[in-house]
Design an enzyme around this catalytic site. Structure first.
Site, PDB file in Angstrom:
ATOM      1  N   LYS A   1       5.005 -10.221   9.026  1.00 12.79           N
ATOM      2  CA  LYS A   1       4.435  -9.196   9.904  1.00 12.79           C
ATOM      3  C   LYS A   1       2.901  -9.268   9.924  1.00 12.79           C
ATOM      4  O   LYS A   1       2.276  -9.127  10.969  1.00 12.79           O
ATOM      5  CB  LYS A   1       4.913  -7.830   9.407  1.00 12.79           C
ATOM      6  CG  LYS A   1       4.101  -6.634   9.788  1.00 12.79           C
ATOM      7  CD  LYS A   1       4.434  -6.177  11.179  1.00 12.79           C
ATOM      8  CE  LYS A   1       3.844  -4.827  11.534  1.00 12.79           C
ATOM      9  NZ  LYS A   1       2.505  -4.571  11.086  1.00 12.79           N
TER      10      LYS A   1
ATOM     11  N   GLY B   1       4.893 -10.294   3.806  1.00 12.81           N
ATOM     12  CA  GLY B   1       5.619 -10.223   5.063  1.00 12.81           C
ATOM     13  C   GLY B   1       4.967 -11.082   6.140  1.00 12.81           C
ATOM     14  O   GLY B   1       3.735 -11.120   6.244  1.00 12.81           O
TER      15      GLY B   1
ATOM     16  N   SER C   1       4.019   1.074   8.131  1.00  9.63           N
ATOM     17  CA  SER C   1       3.712   2.402   7.570  1.00  9.63           C
ATOM     18  C   SER C   1       2.947   3.224   8.598  1.00  9.63           C
ATOM     19  O   SER C   1       2.989   4.454   8.580  1.00  9.63           O
ATOM     20  CB  SER C   1       2.883   2.262   6.303  1.00  9.63           C
ATOM     21  OG  SER C   1       3.559   1.439   5.379  1.00  9.63           O
TER      22      SER C   1
ATOM     23  N   MET D   1       0.840  -1.199   0.000  1.00 11.48           N
ATOM     24  CA  MET D   1       0.000   0.000   0.000  1.00 11.48           C
ATOM     25  C   MET D   1       0.877   1.253   0.000  1.00 11.48           C
ATOM     26  O   MET D   1       0.401   2.351   0.307  1.00 11.48           O
ATOM     27  CB  MET D   1      -0.933  -0.002   1.209  1.00 11.48           C
ATOM     28  CG  MET D   1      -1.896  -1.193   1.201  1.00 11.48           C
ATOM     29  SD  MET D   1      -3.393  -0.908   2.139  1.00 11.48           S
ATOM     30  CE  MET D   1      -2.725  -0.655   3.767  1.00 11.48           C
TER      31      MET D   1
ATOM     32  N   LEU E   1       6.597   3.182   1.758  1.00 12.67           N
ATOM     33  CA  LEU E   1       7.529   2.063   1.876  1.00 12.67           C
ATOM     34  C   LEU E   1       8.583   2.288   2.952  1.00 12.67           C
ATOM     35  O   LEU E   1       9.052   3.404   3.163  1.00 12.67           O
ATOM     36  CB  LEU E   1       8.218   1.818   0.527  1.00 12.67           C
ATOM     37  CG  LEU E   1       7.270   1.555  -0.659  1.00 12.67           C
ATOM     38  CD1 LEU E   1       8.083   1.277  -1.924  1.00 12.67           C
ATOM     39  CD2 LEU E   1       6.310   0.408  -0.388  1.00 12.67           C
TER      40      LEU E   1
ATOM     41  N   GLN F   1      -2.711 -12.506   7.224  1.00 11.12           N
ATOM     42  CA  GLN F   1      -2.856 -12.164   5.811  1.00 11.12           C
ATOM     43  C   GLN F   1      -2.132 -13.183   4.929  1.00 11.12           C
ATOM     44  O   GLN F   1      -2.697 -13.693   3.960  1.00 11.12           O
ATOM     45  CB  GLN F   1      -2.311 -10.766   5.561  1.00 11.12           C
ATOM     46  CG  GLN F   1      -2.226 -10.384   4.097  1.00 11.12           C
ATOM     47  CD  GLN F   1      -1.872  -8.931   3.909  1.00 11.12           C
ATOM     48  OE1 GLN F   1      -2.726  -8.061   3.977  1.00 11.12           O
ATOM     49  NE2 GLN F   1      -0.608  -8.644   3.655  1.00 11.12           N
TER      50      GLN F   1
ATOM     51  N   GLY G   1      10.939  -2.841   5.677  1.00 14.09           N
ATOM     52  CA  GLY G   1      10.187  -4.103   5.588  1.00 14.09           C
ATOM     53  C   GLY G   1       9.791  -4.396   4.142  1.00 14.09           C
ATOM     54  O   GLY G   1      10.039  -5.480   3.607  1.00 14.09           O
ATOM     55  N   HIS G   2       9.193  -3.380   3.494  1.00 12.42           N
ATOM     56  CA  HIS G   2       8.821  -3.536   2.080  1.00 12.42           C
ATOM     57  C   HIS G   2      10.065  -3.775   1.219  1.00 12.42           C
ATOM     58  O   HIS G   2      10.050  -4.599   0.304  1.00 12.42           O
ATOM     59  CB  HIS G   2       8.119  -2.276   1.561  1.00 12.42           C
ATOM     60  CG  HIS G   2       6.853  -1.910   2.271  1.00 12.42           C
ATOM     61  ND1 HIS G   2       6.766  -0.826   3.107  1.00 12.42           N
ATOM     62  CD2 HIS G   2       5.623  -2.482   2.276  1.00 12.42           C
ATOM     63  CE1 HIS G   2       5.528  -0.727   3.577  1.00 12.42           C
ATOM     64  NE2 HIS G   2       4.811  -1.732   3.094  1.00 12.42           N
TER      65      HIS G   2
HETATM   66  P1  AMP Z   1       1.395  -2.971   3.458  1.00  7.74           P
HETATM   67  O1  AMP Z   1       1.962  -1.895   2.596  1.00  7.74           O
HETATM   68  O2  AMP Z   1       1.320  -2.612   4.906  1.00  7.74           O
HETATM   69  O3  AMP Z   1       0.114  -3.547   2.914  1.00  7.74           O
HETATM   70  O4  AMP Z   1       2.430  -4.161   3.418  1.00  7.74           O
HETATM   71  C1  AMP Z   1       2.859  -4.707   2.187  1.00  7.74           C
HETATM   72  C2  AMP Z   1       3.663  -5.944   2.469  1.00  7.74           C
HETATM   73  O5  AMP Z   1       4.790  -5.613   3.280  1.00  7.74           O
HETATM   74  C3  AMP Z   1       2.859  -7.009   3.254  1.00  7.74           C
HETATM   75  O6  AMP Z   1       3.148  -8.289   2.726  1.00  7.74           O
HETATM   76  C4  AMP Z   1       3.391  -6.842   4.647  1.00  7.74           C
HETATM   77  O7  AMP Z   1       3.305  -8.028   5.418  1.00  7.74           O
HETATM   78  C5  AMP Z   1       4.850  -6.487   4.383  1.00  7.74           C
HETATM   79  N1  AMP Z   1       5.435  -5.833   5.550  1.00  7.74           N
HETATM   80  C6  AMP Z   1       4.927  -4.800   6.265  1.00  7.74           C
HETATM   81  N2  AMP Z   1       5.726  -4.513   7.313  1.00  7.74           N
HETATM   82  C7  AMP Z   1       6.773  -5.380   7.251  1.00  7.74           C
HETATM   83  C8  AMP Z   1       7.924  -5.593   8.052  1.00  7.74           C
HETATM   84  N3  AMP Z   1       8.171  -4.855   9.129  1.00  7.74           N
HETATM   85  N4  AMP Z   1       8.780  -6.582   7.708  1.00  7.74           N
HETATM   86  C9  AMP Z   1       8.530  -7.348   6.604  1.00  7.74           C
HETATM   87  N5  AMP Z   1       7.464  -7.197   5.811  1.00  7.74           N
HETATM   88  C10 AMP Z   1       6.585  -6.227   6.118  1.00  7.74           C
END
Ligand code: AMP
Length: 283
Positions: A149, A147, A186, A30, A33, A153, A36-37
């Site tokens: 995290k 992730g 984020s 989303m 970034l 999901q 993690g991303h």
């Molecule tokens: P989001 O933008 O929050 O939807 O996350 C996009 C992807 O990044 C998802 O697969 C999350 O699980 C992963 N993600 C978010 N935070 C982390 C993190 N701290 N470490 C690893 N992956 C992450």
């Protein structure tokens, strides 16, 4: 790196990529970034020939009272980070590009979405499953990177690919944390310095559970009770749930297993945070 906003352009570019025999890796995000991303993009670069990062703040996974309108959208910065991480293409469509006004069909998740995040956020995982299906249909990746995290999901996406015969290999990547232990998110930008200090208690409680887990003196029931108690006693933190569950079914079982996962969701101020940690009898 190519920067694309329409489905038809993505299809055209990826048709040629596929014809040239390259494997396609997809990293759905989303945006906003962080490291993690970036770790997901780097894993995708290592494991596939052409990496598509999608940036889409998906309205169907937000409830009306949630943070859809205030969710951070630093697109220029995100595009720069994707280029640096080695992405081949970023797809960042508008909501209108992704959803027809009279959209009729969506994906519904079964009981795997009834617990934990799904119980606290009704409809959230149907929105996630629907948008990931659509992104997979647009990109048609060989591999997709998620992730750990967002533990529930990735469980649901794996089950979805199995149950709907979607031929995408799901790769789950480890959670990246700050030095303090706080899982990168984020949503951390919403935290004040003081709230950040409080939020650190979440990963600390998980680490204590991980250390205690192999110790036979700690029963599973005691571990769950202590995890909840420690977080309930943390001033400024409002616990939603804290549990230890089977890593596949996400259900609470009575006895310790070889591996389990501890899941936590809590609110610090107005920010809802989730984190989790794998527990193993062998560590
Ligand atoms: P989001 O933008 O929050 O939807 O996350 C996009 C992807 O990044 C998802 O697969 C999350 O699980 C992963 N993600 C978010 N935070 C982390 C993190 N701290 N470490 C690893 N992956 C992450």
């Amino acid at each position: 790196m190519q920067n694309v906003t329409t489905i038809s352009e993505v299809r055209q570019i990826l048709c040629e990529v596929r014809q040239s025999g390259k494997t396609i890796g997809c990293v759905p995000t989303m945006g906003a970034l962080h490291e993690g991303h970036i770790s997901l993009i780097k894993a995708a670069v290592e494991q596939s020939d052409f990496v598509v990062v999608t940036i889409f703040v998906n309205p169907t996974q937000f409830a009306p009272h949630e943070d859809l309108s205030k969710y951070p959208r630093p697109l220029e910065r995100d595009l720069k980070l994707c280029t640096e991480a080695g992405a081949s293409l970023v797809f960042h469509p508008s909501a209108e590009e992704m959803y027809a006004k009279d959209s009729q069909i969506s994906v519904t998740v079964g009981s795997l979405a009834d617990c934990w995040e799904g119980a606290s956020r009704p409809g959230h995982f149907d929105g996630v499953a629907t948008v990931v299906t659509k992104l997979f249909n647009v990109v048609q990746p060989d591999l997709a990177f998620f992730g750990a995290k967002d533990y529930q999901q990735q469980s649901i996406i794996r089950a979805m690919c199995r149950d709907l015969d979607i031929p995408v290999k799901i790769v789950t990547c480890p959670t990246i944390r700050e030095e303090s232990g706080l899982a990168l998110s984020s949503r951390n930008v919403y935290l004040s310095d003081q709230e950040r200090e409080i939020a650190i208690h979440i990963s600390q409680a998980l680490l204590r559970a991980k250390e205690r887990y192999p110790d036979a003196a700690w029963s599973l029931e005691q571990l769950r009770k202590t995890l909840r108690q420690e977080l309930n006693e943390t001033a400024g933190l409002e616990l939603d749930y804290a549990t230890i569950v089977d890593p596949v079914t996400l259900q609470e079982v009575p006895e310790k297993q070889e591996t389990m996962v501890a899941l936590i969701a809590a609110r610090v101020g107005t920010t809802r945070l989730i984190d989790n940690m794998e527990l193993s009898l062998r560590s």
